[in-house]
Design an enzyme around this catalytic site. Sequence first.
Site, PDB file in Angstrom:
ATOM      1  N   THR A 164      11.366  -0.627  13.192  1.00  0.00           N
ATOM      2  CA  THR A 164      12.668  -0.739  12.539  1.00  0.00           C
ATOM      3  C   THR A 164      13.815  -0.456  13.503  1.00  0.00           C
ATOM      4  OG1 THR A 164      14.070   0.430  10.939  1.00  0.00           O
ATOM      5  CG2 THR A 164      12.228   1.654  11.790  1.00  0.00           C
ATOM      6  N   ASP A 165      14.994  -0.963  13.168  1.00  0.00           N
ATOM      7  CA  ASP A 165      16.183  -0.659  13.981  1.00  0.00           C
ATOM      8  C   ASP A 165      16.651   0.783  13.761  1.00  0.00           C
ATOM      9  OD1 ASP A 165      17.190  -0.919  11.394  1.00  0.00           O
ATOM     10  OD2 ASP A 165      18.845  -2.248  11.942  1.00  0.00           O
ATOM     11  N   GLU A 166      16.094   1.441  12.733  1.00  0.00           N
ATOM     12  CA  GLU A 166      16.562   2.799  12.446  1.00  0.00           C
ATOM     13  C   GLU A 166      16.200   3.790  13.542  1.00  0.00           C
ATOM     14  OE1 GLU A 166      16.287   4.129   8.399  1.00  0.00           O
ATOM     15  OE2 GLU A 166      16.040   2.095   7.653  1.00  0.00           O
ATOM     16  N   LYS A 197       8.822   6.632  12.755  1.00  0.00           N
ATOM     17  CA  LYS A 197       8.677   5.279  13.307  1.00  0.00           C
ATOM     18  C   LYS A 197       8.924   5.316  14.830  1.00  0.00           C
ATOM     19  CE  LYS A 197       7.927   1.900  11.510  1.00  0.00           C
ATOM     20  NZ  LYS A 197       6.644   1.234  11.117  1.00  0.00           N
ATOM     21  N   TYR A 214      11.927   9.579   8.320  1.00  0.00           N
ATOM     22  CA  TYR A 214      11.337   8.229   8.389  1.00  0.00           C
ATOM     23  C   TYR A 214      11.524   7.625   9.775  1.00  0.00           C
ATOM     24  CZ  TYR A 214      11.188   3.110   8.066  1.00  0.00           C
ATOM     25  OH  TYR A 214      10.938   1.783   8.323  1.00  0.00           O
TER      26      TYR A 214
HETATM   27  P1  NAD Z   1       6.400  -1.154   2.030  1.00  0.00           P
HETATM   28  O1  NAD Z   1       6.647   0.291   1.753  1.00  0.00           O
HETATM   29  O2  NAD Z   1       6.851  -2.171   1.049  1.00  0.00           O
HETATM   30  O3  NAD Z   1       4.835  -1.389   2.259  1.00  0.00           O
HETATM   31  C1  NAD Z   1       4.044  -0.502   2.996  1.00  0.00           C
HETATM   32  C2  NAD Z   1       2.584  -0.817   2.702  1.00  0.00           C
HETATM   33  O4  NAD Z   1       1.786   0.063   3.499  1.00  0.00           O
HETATM   34  C3  NAD Z   1       2.183  -0.583   1.253  1.00  0.00           C
HETATM   35  O5  NAD Z   1       1.427  -1.683   0.776  1.00  0.00           O
HETATM   36  C4  NAD Z   1       1.324   0.669   1.307  1.00  0.00           C
HETATM   37  O6  NAD Z   1       0.300   0.691   0.308  1.00  0.00           O
HETATM   38  C5  NAD Z   1       0.736   0.574   2.703  1.00  0.00           C
HETATM   39  N1  NAD Z   1       0.327   1.877   3.225  1.00  0.00           N
HETATM   40  C6  NAD Z   1       1.052   3.028   3.205  1.00  0.00           C
HETATM   41  N2  NAD Z   1       0.326   4.021   3.754  1.00  0.00           N
HETATM   42  C7  NAD Z   1      -0.862   3.480   4.143  1.00  0.00           C
HETATM   43  C8  NAD Z   1      -2.009   4.007   4.784  1.00  0.00           C
HETATM   44  N3  NAD Z   1      -2.095   5.293   5.119  1.00  0.00           N
HETATM   45  N4  NAD Z   1      -3.045   3.170   5.049  1.00  0.00           N
HETATM   46  C9  NAD Z   1      -2.973   1.854   4.678  1.00  0.00           C
HETATM   47  N5  NAD Z   1      -1.910   1.310   4.076  1.00  0.00           N
HETATM   48  C10 NAD Z   1      -0.859   2.126   3.803  1.00  0.00           C
HETATM   49  O7  NAD Z   1       7.018  -1.406   3.470  1.00  0.00           O
HETATM   50  P2  NAD Z   1       7.728  -2.724   4.039  1.00  0.00           P
HETATM   51  O8  NAD Z   1       9.140  -2.715   3.643  1.00  0.00           O
HETATM   52  O9  NAD Z   1       6.880  -3.903   3.742  1.00  0.00           O
HETATM   53  O10 NAD Z   1       7.669  -2.417   5.604  1.00  0.00           O
HETATM   54  C11 NAD Z   1       6.557  -2.841   6.411  1.00  0.00           C
HETATM   55  C12 NAD Z   1       6.787  -2.376   7.829  1.00  0.00           C
HETATM   56  O11 NAD Z   1       8.004  -2.927   8.323  1.00  0.00           O
HETATM   57  C13 NAD Z   1       6.933  -0.865   7.968  1.00  0.00           C
HETATM   58  O12 NAD Z   1       6.265  -0.462   9.148  1.00  0.00           O
HETATM   59  C14 NAD Z   1       8.420  -0.636   8.078  1.00  0.00           C
HETATM   60  O13 NAD Z   1       8.691   0.527   8.849  1.00  0.00           O
HETATM   61  C15 NAD Z   1       8.835  -1.890   8.805  1.00  0.00           C
HETATM   62  N6  NAD Z   1      10.233  -2.325   8.559  1.00  0.00           N
HETATM   63  C16 NAD Z   1      10.681  -2.501   7.284  1.00  0.00           C
HETATM   64  C17 NAD Z   1      11.979  -2.964   7.078  1.00  0.00           C
HETATM   65  C18 NAD Z   1      12.528  -3.210   5.688  1.00  0.00           C
HETATM   66  O14 NAD Z   1      13.714  -3.497   5.552  1.00  0.00           O
HETATM   67  N7  NAD Z   1      11.709  -3.162   4.646  1.00  0.00           N
HETATM   68  C19 NAD Z   1      12.809  -3.228   8.167  1.00  0.00           C
HETATM   69  C20 NAD Z   1      12.310  -3.046   9.457  1.00  0.00           C
HETATM   70  C21 NAD Z   1      11.019  -2.607   9.635  1.00  0.00           C
END
Ligand code: NAD
Length: 346
Positions: A138-140, A167, A163
């Site tokens: 993430t950009d965070e 990350k 968080y």
């Molecule tokens: P989300 O919270 O919607 O989904 C996370 C998934 O991971 C869920 O299905 C959960 O069941 C699974 N999970 C959690 N803990 C687990 C574990 N211990 N073992 C196996 N599975 C596990 O998240 P998202 O928004 O889809 O984000 C996905 C990735 O992208 C993350 O790494 C997040 O940091 C990154 N990201 C998200 C955004 C955003 O805007 N949503 C932006 C940049 C980066």
Amino acid sequence: MKTILLTGTAGFIGSNFVPYFLDKYPNYRLISLDLLTYAGNLENLKEVENHPRHIFVKGNICDRALVESLFMEYDIRGVIHFAAESHVDNSIANPAIFIETNVMGTFTLIDVAYRHWMSAPFEYKDEYKDCRFHHISTDEVYGTLGESGLFTEETPYAPNSPYSASKASSDMIVRSYHHTYGLNTIITNCSNNYGPKQHKEKLIPTIIRNALAGNPIPIYGDGKNIRDWLFVLDHCKGIDLAYHKGKAGETYNIGGRNERTNLQIVDKICTILDEKVPCRHSREGGNLVSYKDLITFVADRPGHDKRYAIDATKIERELGWMADETFDTGIEKTVEWYLAKYGIAK
Ligand code: NAD
């Protein structure tokens, strides 16, 4: 047929990525590993439930024995790692699980990958030469910006929430496996995503859900925090490019050049809803003219970062990535998807 392990695919971004990737690469078999925490939902993967090249495994990325058995059983040739605890508010209330999943989970996965693919530092086993570990971040991790400036890949890390700190830590672990062991890694750091299948706790689904229910639409502080919004499928396309064409050990920022304050977001969504399903709610005796009348400011999140904005020049120039959606087209599609989900006729 090449088998790739994807983690966290029952969540928002992963579940958008799986159908896209299956469709685009007929020679890939995908193993989805997801713990189905509160954030994961198998409904998100319904469209690939019976897909012959997709296997879903419920399990924890921290469970080393399980991860090892998946690498052995399916002879994994690549990893794209989405799984994480991802909600900043939850990380403030309960940071421990963020450290466990995001830090220890990433370590477990990458360490198993290293041992499966390599015989010693900088020595890939012959049959695993092209195997790559792609970490989704993430950009965070870069902290917060003032009124001007953009995050580049050179911006020093300065995470501000548990968080983003977790990350950032996982990014550092991935970086170290490249530099110490020569593992073929890629990290992508993306800005805020929006689109279908996002968990209801996040800003855009919260706005849509509360507006349609006639509930107050909560907006933190003065609503002037700025995020750089990217349609989820554009993120998926960036991951695809970086996974296939990125240079080993590199980091690529992905962002849509769509900076918006939270107030602009809520205003835009309410405008779209007002057109599609005119507001019929009432409050304190009177009828509401617009969903905008439901906007309610609530106490700000502690340590709330003011502004994030990505400079995506590197992935644009080096890999030819470009977002297909503008914010206006993407948000329209997103609202449509939620209206269909809630069974609301336009
Ligand atoms: P989300 O919270 O919607 O989904 C996370 C998934 O991971 C869920 O299905 C959960 O069941 C699974 N999970 C959690 N803990 C687990 C574990 N211990 N073992 C196996 N599975 C596990 O998240 P998202 O928004 O889809 O984000 C996905 C990735 O992208 C993350 O790494 C997040 O940091 C990154 N990201 C998200 C955004 C955003 O805007 N949503 C932006 C940049 C980066």
